[in-house]
Write a protein that holds these residues in place. Structure first.
Motif, mmCIF file in Angstrom:
data_model
loop_
_atom_site.group_PDB
_atom_site.id
_atom_site.type_symbol
_atom_site.label_atom_id
_atom_site.label_comp_id
_atom_site.label_asym_id
_atom_site.label_seq_id
_atom_site.Cartn_x
_atom_site.Cartn_y
_atom_site.Cartn_z
ATOM 1 N N ILE A 393 -6.771 -3.792 -9.688
ATOM 2 C CA ILE A 393 -7.533 -3.444 -8.320
ATOM 3 C C ILE A 393 -8.496 -5.015 -7.088
ATOM 4 O O ILE A 393 -9.057 -5.355 -8.144
ATOM 5 C CB ILE A 393 -8.152 -2.899 -8.004
ATOM 6 C CG1 ILE A 393 -8.348 -1.526 -8.454
ATOM 7 C CG2 ILE A 393 -8.704 -2.347 -6.196
ATOM 8 C CD1 ILE A 393 -6.372 -0.899 -7.688
ATOM 9 N N ASP A 394 -7.340 -5.522 -6.471
ATOM 10 C CA ASP A 394 -7.858 -6.637 -5.254
ATOM 11 C C ASP A 394 -8.506 -5.721 -4.983
ATOM 12 O O ASP A 394 -8.956 -5.308 -3.604
ATOM 13 C CB ASP A 394 -6.940 -7.383 -4.302
ATOM 14 C CG ASP A 394 -6.940 -8.062 -4.229
ATOM 15 O OD1 ASP A 394 -8.586 -8.991 -3.906
ATOM 16 O OD2 ASP A 394 -6.162 -8.968 -3.219
ATOM 17 N N ASP A 397 -9.035 -6.739 -1.181
ATOM 18 C CA ASP A 397 -7.825 -5.867 0.163
ATOM 19 C C ASP A 397 -8.025 -5.015 -0.291
ATOM 20 O O ASP A 397 -8.518 -4.127 -1.096
ATOM 21 C CB ASP A 397 -6.446 -6.728 0.127
ATOM 22 C CG ASP A 397 -5.576 -6.283 -0.063
ATOM 23 O OD1 ASP A 397 -5.970 -5.303 1.259
ATOM 24 O OD2 ASP A 397 -4.551 -6.145 -0.488
ATOM 25 N N GLU A 399 -6.390 -2.630 1.501
ATOM 26 C CA GLU A 399 -5.618 -1.702 1.156
ATOM 27 C C GLU A 399 -5.206 -1.658 0.148
ATOM 28 O O GLU A 399 -5.507 0.162 -1.072
ATOM 29 C CB GLU A 399 -4.332 -2.200 1.381
ATOM 30 C CG GLU A 399 -4.180 -1.788 2.946
ATOM 31 C CD GLU A 399 -2.435 -3.053 2.685
ATOM 32 O OE1 GLU A 399 -0.962 -3.131 3.147
ATOM 33 O OE2 GLU A 399 -1.899 -3.360 4.433
ATOM 34 N N SER A 400 -5.130 -2.163 -1.761
ATOM 35 C CA SER A 400 -5.386 -2.443 -2.758
ATOM 36 C C SER A 400 -6.496 -0.973 -3.456
ATOM 37 O O SER A 400 -6.885 -0.194 -3.701
ATOM 38 C CB SER A 400 -5.416 -3.853 -3.100
ATOM 39 O OG SER A 400 -5.618 -3.175 -4.851
ATOM 40 N N TRP A 403 -5.498 2.401 -1.801
ATOM 41 C CA TRP A 403 -4.592 3.083 -3.231
ATOM 42 C C TRP A 403 -5.588 3.882 -4.417
ATOM 43 O O TRP A 403 -5.054 4.715 -4.295
ATOM 44 C CB TRP A 403 -3.771 2.032 -3.510
ATOM 45 C CG TRP A 403 -2.532 2.548 -4.399
ATOM 46 C CD1 TRP A 403 -1.836 3.019 -4.871
ATOM 47 C CD2 TRP A 403 -3.012 1.732 -5.736
ATOM 48 N NE1 TRP A 403 -1.171 3.773 -5.997
ATOM 49 C CE2 TRP A 403 -1.710 1.810 -6.218
ATOM 50 C CE3 TRP A 403 -3.426 0.525 -6.358
ATOM 51 C CZ2 TRP A 403 -1.435 1.659 -8.096
ATOM 52 C CZ3 TRP A 403 -2.952 0.320 -7.955
ATOM 53 C CH2 TRP A 403 -1.581 0.608 -8.137
ATOM 54 N N LYS A 487 0.182 -9.426 -1.720
ATOM 55 C CA LYS A 487 -1.123 -8.742 -2.407
ATOM 56 C C LYS A 487 -0.859 -7.961 -3.353
ATOM 57 O O LYS A 487 0.063 -7.662 -4.535
ATOM 58 C CB LYS A 487 -0.909 -7.781 -0.541
ATOM 59 C CG LYS A 487 -0.346 -8.610 0.517
ATOM 60 C CD LYS A 487 -0.446 -7.149 1.539
ATOM 61 C CE LYS A 487 -1.629 -6.126 2.243
ATOM 62 N NZ LYS A 487 -2.713 -6.938 2.188
ATOM 63 N N VAL A 488 -2.333 -7.935 -3.911
ATOM 64 C CA VAL A 488 -2.331 -6.848 -5.604
ATOM 65 C C VAL A 488 -2.010 -5.643 -5.175
ATOM 66 O O VAL A 488 -2.716 -5.214 -4.198
ATOM 67 C CB VAL A 488 -3.554 -7.612 -6.105
ATOM 68 C CG1 VAL A 488 -3.687 -6.874 -6.993
ATOM 69 C CG2 VAL A 488 -3.801 -9.217 -6.449
#
Length: 539
Positions: A393-394, A397, A399-400, A403, A487-488
């Motif tokens: 996981i980033d 970020d 979003e990451s 998730w 993006k990761v």
């Protein structure tokens, strides 16, 4: 190269790397200066942000200043922060570890550039006291005065003599008086409370424009009793030279641009603020200590420095967040012996205080809770939402991160609410009309801990395999399509749950023989369904 001996060398380096805007037009420090710098935090990507130096500064009444104003020189971006330590971005954590575990004692010298001009006694106001310096209004239209934002306060514990350097804003109240926003459990406030019990005022010195490593440690949360000036030396592998103050028993970095010396009374408080705060809301007034100036010393032709604070992200959120990350990383990985800690992120979008992401490679499942419990206890006002995530996981970020929170966590099993936190300047903790919102409830405020790491094997990430994504990127670039910022995750990868049959069928599809799989499925025993009973409803 040898470490920067002063802030001027660092500014010259930034300019040589095209990381400094030099503004020569006339700029009003009260209405234009901070709004101009603010635009780069509302309209540019982080890698495009730079420091600003304003050479032609006036105030709202038309007064002209000969002193330039330097803003956002410490942390407009992580890249600039790393430049301040003469290291790569990926080495910042280890510089913090090095500084805390291997501090280098400061070296006292007889004289330094900060004493090139001295205003003291009857000469304290010969250049106007604080009025000599172009202190900007940070949040025009809402702040009630100009504030020192890059104010690094030096004080000593009256019992042990241990020296502390901390960054606390200061409201300009008169040519010789400042208000101080310093709350418990901040270390300077601990010193002040000790002096109050002794019935004595507290000596203090305000350091403005020291070498960059001093500005970095002043905004960190080094354990109480550690000497930040020595930690700053350890971070760069070189002792900081200090000089004795003229009117108080304190030492300050010898090459600092400006130093204010004085005392903080312990028998009274004054109203301070409103001031635009890191939370993105105005920090409303409180009663707080104040500072009475006894001497002003500075270099010839000094620079005045300021941090950009207020709505996140800002230089303040970057500056504090990177420092907190280094301190927490060292604490979790080395002091708590959680060897799988990979990264700690204080998100600048949340003001670099409430939202903390811990990225780790777990050895066992409960290790995530070891990290969560340790992190929530380290600093009482930090960490309202603390999340552990896996190594894929980033953590920078959101979003990451979201998730992982959405699909690697069950609320009933993987969250916990803990009490005993201090709210700081969080307006959600209590109405603004409450006198002392930070300690409103006997159990304090709360934090939520979230273990968003995988507890067992997962199916692969549903993106094309890495080799196919890399080939697609080559085609993208050959077509001269817009520059990508990956993006990761940007490619699929297995996470443990993937059978040999799954793998074989995927390879058959890549050979164009997917009908073979269809034929195989037709030969397998099919699942027989009973006819629907009378009165049943089809889904």
């Amino acid at each position: 190269m040898a470490y920067y001996k002063d802030l001027r060398e660092f500014v010259a380096f930034l300019e040589s790397k095209d990381k400094l805007y030099r503004i020569r037009r006339e700029i009003n420090k009260d209405t234009e200066l901070h709004p101009l710098v603010r635009w780069q935090f509302r309209g540019l990507k982080e890698e495009q942000r730079r420091a600003f130096i304003f050479e032609n500064v006036v105030d709202i009444k038309g007064k002209k200043y000969s002193i330039p104003v330097l803003v956002a020189c410490h942390a407009p971006s992580r890249e600039v922060y790393a430049m301040g330590l003469q290291c790569e971005v990926g080495e910042i954590y280890e510089r913090w570890v090095q500084g805390e575990r291997h501090p280098i004692a400061s070296r006292l010298v007889n004289e330094g550039p900060v004493h090139e001009e001295v205003h003291i006694g009857k000469g304290l106001l010969e250049h106007g006291g604080l009025s000599e310096f172009p202190v900007p209004i940070s949040t025009p239209g809402f702040d009630n005065a100009p504030y020192l934002t890059a104010a690094n306060w030096v004080t000593k514990d009256p019992e042990t003599g241990a020296r502390n350097v901390g960054n606390y804003r200061a409201m300009v109240k008169s040519p010789t008086r400042l208000g101080i926003m310093v709350m418990a459990p901040q270390h300077m406030r601990t010193h002040w409370e000790k002096y109050r019990k002794l019935g004595k005022p507290m000596e203090a010195a305000v350091v403005l424009g020291p070498p960059p490593n001093i500005g970095y440690v002043a905004t960190g949360k080094v354990p109480y009793g550690a000497d930040e000036i020595d930690v700053a030396g350890g971070m760069v592998g070189e002792a900081v030279e200090t000089v004795k103050c003229k009117t108080v028993d304190l030492e300050v970095p010898a090459t600092t641009e400006i130093v204010l010396e004085g005392i903080v009374p312990t028998d009274s408080l004054e109203r301070e603020a409103p001031f635009g705060e890191f939370s993105g809301y105005m920090g409303m007034h409180e009663t707080a200590p104040y500072f009475e100036i006894t001497a002003i010393t500075h270099r010839r032709n000094p620079m005045f420095t300021a941090f950009l604070s207020q709505f996140p992200p800002s230089e303040s959120s970057n500056l504090r967040g990177i420092a907190f990350e280094g301190v927490f990383y060292k604490f979790l990985k080395y002091d708590c012996n959680i060897t799988g800690i990979l990264e700690v992120v204080f998100h600048p979008a949340a003001g670099a205080q409430p939202l903390v992401i811990i990225k780790m490679k777990k050895t066992y499942n409960t290790e995530a809770w070891q990290a969560l419990n340790a992190a929530v206890a380290l600093v009482p006002q930090f960490g309202k939402i603390i999340i552990t995530v896996d190594e894929d996981i980033d953590a920078r970020d959101l979003e990451s991160v979201m998730w992982a929170v959405s699909f690697r966590m069950q609320p009933h099993r993987d969250t916990r609410i803990t009490m005993g936190k201090v709210s700081g300047l969080d307006p959600s903790s209590a109405p603004m009309t409450v006198t002392d919102r930070r300690y409103l409830y006997p159990t304090g405020d709360s934090a939520i801990l979230i273990d968003a790491t995988m507890k067992w094997d997962y199916p692969p990430v549903s993106l094309p395999r890495k080799d196919f994504m890399e080939r697609a990127k080559e085609i993208w670039e050959l077509e001269e399509l817009p520059t990508l910022t990956p993006k990761v995750p940007w490619h699929g990868y297995p996470l443990g749950f993937w059978t040999d049959q799954n793998r074989e069928e995927a390879e058959i599809a890549l050979q164009g023989d997917h009908y073979l799989t269809g034929e195989k499925l037709a030969k397998e025993e099919r699942v027989k369904l009973e006819p629907p009973s009378e009165g049943s409803q089809a889904a």
